[in-house]
Design an enzyme around this catalytic site. Structure first.
Site, PDB file in Angstrom:
ATOM      1  N   HIS A  77       0.796  -1.162  -0.054  1.00 17.67           N
ATOM      2  CA  HIS A  77      -0.063  -0.005   0.074  1.00 17.67           C
ATOM      3  C   HIS A  77       0.940   1.350   0.179  1.00 17.67           C
ATOM      4  O   HIS A  77       0.628   2.217  -0.757  1.00 17.67           O
ATOM      5  CB  HIS A  77      -1.010   0.212   1.392  1.00 17.67           C
ATOM      6  N   HIS A 122       1.282  -3.981   8.966  1.00 17.52           N
ATOM      7  CA  HIS A 122       2.597  -3.920   8.528  1.00 17.52           C
ATOM      8  C   HIS A 122       3.491  -3.280   9.796  1.00 17.52           C
ATOM      9  O   HIS A 122       3.203  -2.766  10.464  1.00 17.52           O
ATOM     10  CB  HIS A 122       2.571  -2.811   7.345  1.00 17.52           C
TER      11      HIS A 122
END
Length: 247
Positions: free
Chosen positions: A147, A196
Site C-alpha cells: 500500500h 505492517h
C-alpha cells in the site's frame, strides 16, 4: 541561439540536487532492508505496534472509537482497486488534454513501479507482524508495504506527470503536496491496523518516492527533447512535440 548561463547553471544544479536526493532515497531503502533482514529493526517495529494498542487489550486501538473506521477507509485508497481506478482517471485526464505521449509515458511509469514492488516483496519474503491482531484482512508478504509503495508510485508519479501539464508554480506545488499527504496517510494506517511493521512502510515510502523522482527527471528530459508534450500554454492546450519532417 544564445543560452543564458545563469539559467543553464540553475538547471544543472537542480538536476544534481534531484539526483542526490534520489540516490539518498535508494541508499536509505537498501540500508533499511539490510537492517530488517538482520533483525535489527524488530524491537523498534514491535514497540511501535504495541504502543498503538490499548494496554492489556491489543485488539483495540488507542484513541477515539472512530479511529479504526477512518483508518480502514483511508487505507483502502492504497488498494489495488482504487489505485487502478485513479490511474485510469488520471490517464484519461491527460488524454482529454491532448497529451497522448505523456499519457503513454504515465502508463509505463505506473506499471513499471507496480512490477518492481511485486518482485521486491517476493525477494524479501517477510511475514506479516503477529505482535498485534490485524484489523483488516491481508494475505500477501510484508516488506516493503504494498500500500505504501504502490500509493507512492501511483499518486506521486501521477502528481508529477499532471503537475507537468501546468506552467504556474502554485498548481504544481498543490498537486504534488496533496499526493504527498495522501501517501503519508495511507502508510500510517497500515501500521495503525497492525498489518505492517513501521519499517515496511518506511521502505515503501522511500522506494516509491525514489521511483516518482526518477519518473519526474526522465519526463523533464523528454520534454526538453520534445519527445513528450510540454506544459500547456495557459489556454488548456498542450504544446505537442514538433513533427519530424524527415520521417
Amino acid at each position: 541561439m544564445l543560452i543564458d548561463p545563469r539559467r543553464w547553471l540553475f538547471r544543472e544544479q537542480r538536476f544534481l540536487a534531484l539526483f542526490l536526493l534520489g540516490a539518498a532515497l535508494v541508499a536509505g531503502f537498501v540500508a533499511l532492508a539490510g537492517e530488517m533482514q538482520e533483525g535489527e529493526t524488530h524491537a523498534f517495529d514491535i514497540a511501535i505496534l504495541k504502543a498503538l494498542r490499548v494496554p492489556g487489550d491489543p485488539a483495540h486501538l488507542i484513541g477515539p472509537g472512530w479511529l479504526q473506521t477512518v483508518a480502514t477507509d483511508i487505507t483502502a485508497l492504497g488498494g489495488v482497486t482504487v489505485l487502478t481506478l485513479v490511474s485510469l482517471l488520471a490517464i484519461a485526464f491527460l488524454l482529454l488534454r491532448g497529451r497522448w505521449r505523456q499519457a503513454g509515458f504515465t502508463v509505463l511509469a505506473t506499471l513499471g513501479g507496480a512490477v518492481m514492488g511485486h518482485l521486491l516483496k517476493g525477494l524479501f519474503a517477510r511475514s506479516r507482524p503477529e505482535a498485534v491482531p490485524h484489523l483488516v484482512e491481508v494475505t500477501s508478504l510484508s516488506f516493503p508495504s504494498g500500500h505504501s509503495l504502490n500509493s507512492a508510485i501511483v499518486y506521486l508519479t501521477l502528481a508529477v506527470m499532471i503537475a507537468r501539464s501546468f506552467t504556474d508554480r502554485t498548481s504544481r506545488v498543490f498537486t504534488v503536496a496533496v499526493a504527498v499527504l495522501l501517501v503519508l496517510a495511507i502508510g500510517c494506517t497500515r501500521v495503525l491496523l497492525g498489518v505492517h511493521y513501521p519499517t515496511d512502510v518506511l521502505g515503501g515510502w522511500t522506494l516509491g518516492a525514489a521511483w516518482a523522482l526518477l519518473v519526474g527527471v526522465v519526463a523533464d528530459v523528454l520534454q526538453k527533447q520534445h519527445r513528450i508534450e510540454e506544459p500547456s500554454n495557459g489556454q488548456g492546450e498542450a504544446k505537442a512535440p514538433p513533427h519530424d519532417s524527415s520521417a
